[in-house]
Design a protein around this motif. Structure first.
Motif, PDB file in Angstrom:
ATOM      1  N   ARG A  71       1.136  -1.206   0.264  1.00 50.16           N
ATOM      2  CA  ARG A  71      -0.176  -0.435   0.181  1.00 50.16           C
ATOM      3  C   ARG A  71       0.867   1.279   0.248  1.00 50.16           C
ATOM      4  N   GLU A  72       1.857   1.047   0.632  1.00 52.18           N
ATOM      5  CA  GLU A  72       2.664   1.896   0.422  1.00 52.18           C
ATOM      6  C   GLU A  72       4.130   2.218   0.594  1.00 52.18           C
ATOM      7  N   VAL A  73       4.890   2.674  -0.843  1.00 57.99           N
ATOM      8  CA  VAL A  73       6.640   2.202  -1.198  1.00 57.99           C
ATOM      9  C   VAL A  73       7.013   3.588  -1.067  1.00 57.99           C
ATOM     10  N   VAL A  74       8.096   2.753  -0.848  1.00 58.20           N
ATOM     11  CA  VAL A  74       9.374   4.114  -0.061  1.00 58.20           C
ATOM     12  C   VAL A  74      10.794   4.262  -1.217  1.00 58.20           C
ATOM     13  N   ILE A 104       1.657   6.223  -1.751  1.00 57.79           N
ATOM     14  CA  ILE A 104       0.929   5.896  -0.565  1.00 57.79           C
ATOM     15  C   ILE A 104      -0.180   5.559  -1.188  1.00 57.79           C
ATOM     16  N   ASN A 105      -0.770   4.654  -1.682  1.00 56.75           N
ATOM     17  CA  ASN A 105      -1.982   3.582  -2.365  1.00 56.75           C
ATOM     18  C   ASN A 105      -3.366   4.180  -1.988  1.00 56.75           C
ATOM     19  N   SER A 106      -3.974   4.261  -2.210  1.00 57.71           N
ATOM     20  CA  SER A 106      -5.533   4.262  -1.627  1.00 57.71           C
ATOM     21  C   SER A 106      -5.951   3.006  -1.475  1.00 57.71           C
ATOM     22  N   PRO A 107      -6.496   3.322  -0.712  1.00 61.18           N
ATOM     23  CA  PRO A 107      -7.095   1.634   0.259  1.00 61.18           C
ATOM     24  C   PRO A 107      -8.445   0.788  -1.000  1.00 61.18           C
ATOM     25  N   ARG A 108      -8.942   2.775  -2.157  1.00 63.36           N
ATOM     26  CA  ARG A 108      -9.901   2.021  -2.695  1.00 63.36           C
ATOM     27  C   ARG A 108      -9.227   1.334  -3.985  1.00 63.36           C
TER      28      ARG A 108
END
Length: 119
Positions: A71-74, A104-108
């Motif tokens: 969901r989150e990539v750094v 940061i990807n949306s939960p949708r």
């Protein structure tokens, strides 16, 4: 009266310098194709809230993310990357993440499941 080097000494010094430069160029060229990596870590948080860190991954190929994806990539590497919602770095719906940036990807949306580097 100034002291000058003999022509033979100058030719020898020039030849040594040229030879050293050639050796350095050949060494640099020979090493450039050996397993290049994206220097630095790629960190991501999975859907299960687990943090995964991959240090200096190869710049070649597709890298599959663990678990159900991220969901989150750094991107703390020296190379930009592309995130994919598929496991094989194919299809649309990609996201470009420049070096030292975070996505940061949306939960949708579907989680990111793979990535590759732009090189």
């Amino acid at each position: 009266m100034p002291v000058t080097a003999a022509p033979a000494v100058l030719r020898r010094r020039t030849g040594i310098a040229a030879g050293a430069a050639l050796v350095l160029c050949l060494a640099a060229t020979g090493c450039s194709g050996l397993g290049r990596t994206a220097v630095g870590p790629v960190e991501y948080r999975t859907a299960e809230d687990e943090v995964v860190s991959v240090n200096s991954p190869s710049v070649k190929g597709c890298h599959e993310m663990e678990g159900d994806g991220a969901r989150e990539v750094v991107n703390e590497t020296k190379i930009d990357m592309i995130l994919y919602p598929t496991r094989d770095c194919s299809g649309g719906g990609t996201t470009y993440v420049a070096t030292t940036f975070t996505d940061i990807n949306s939960p949708r949306n579907a989680p990111w499941r793979s990535y590759r580097f732009v090189h």
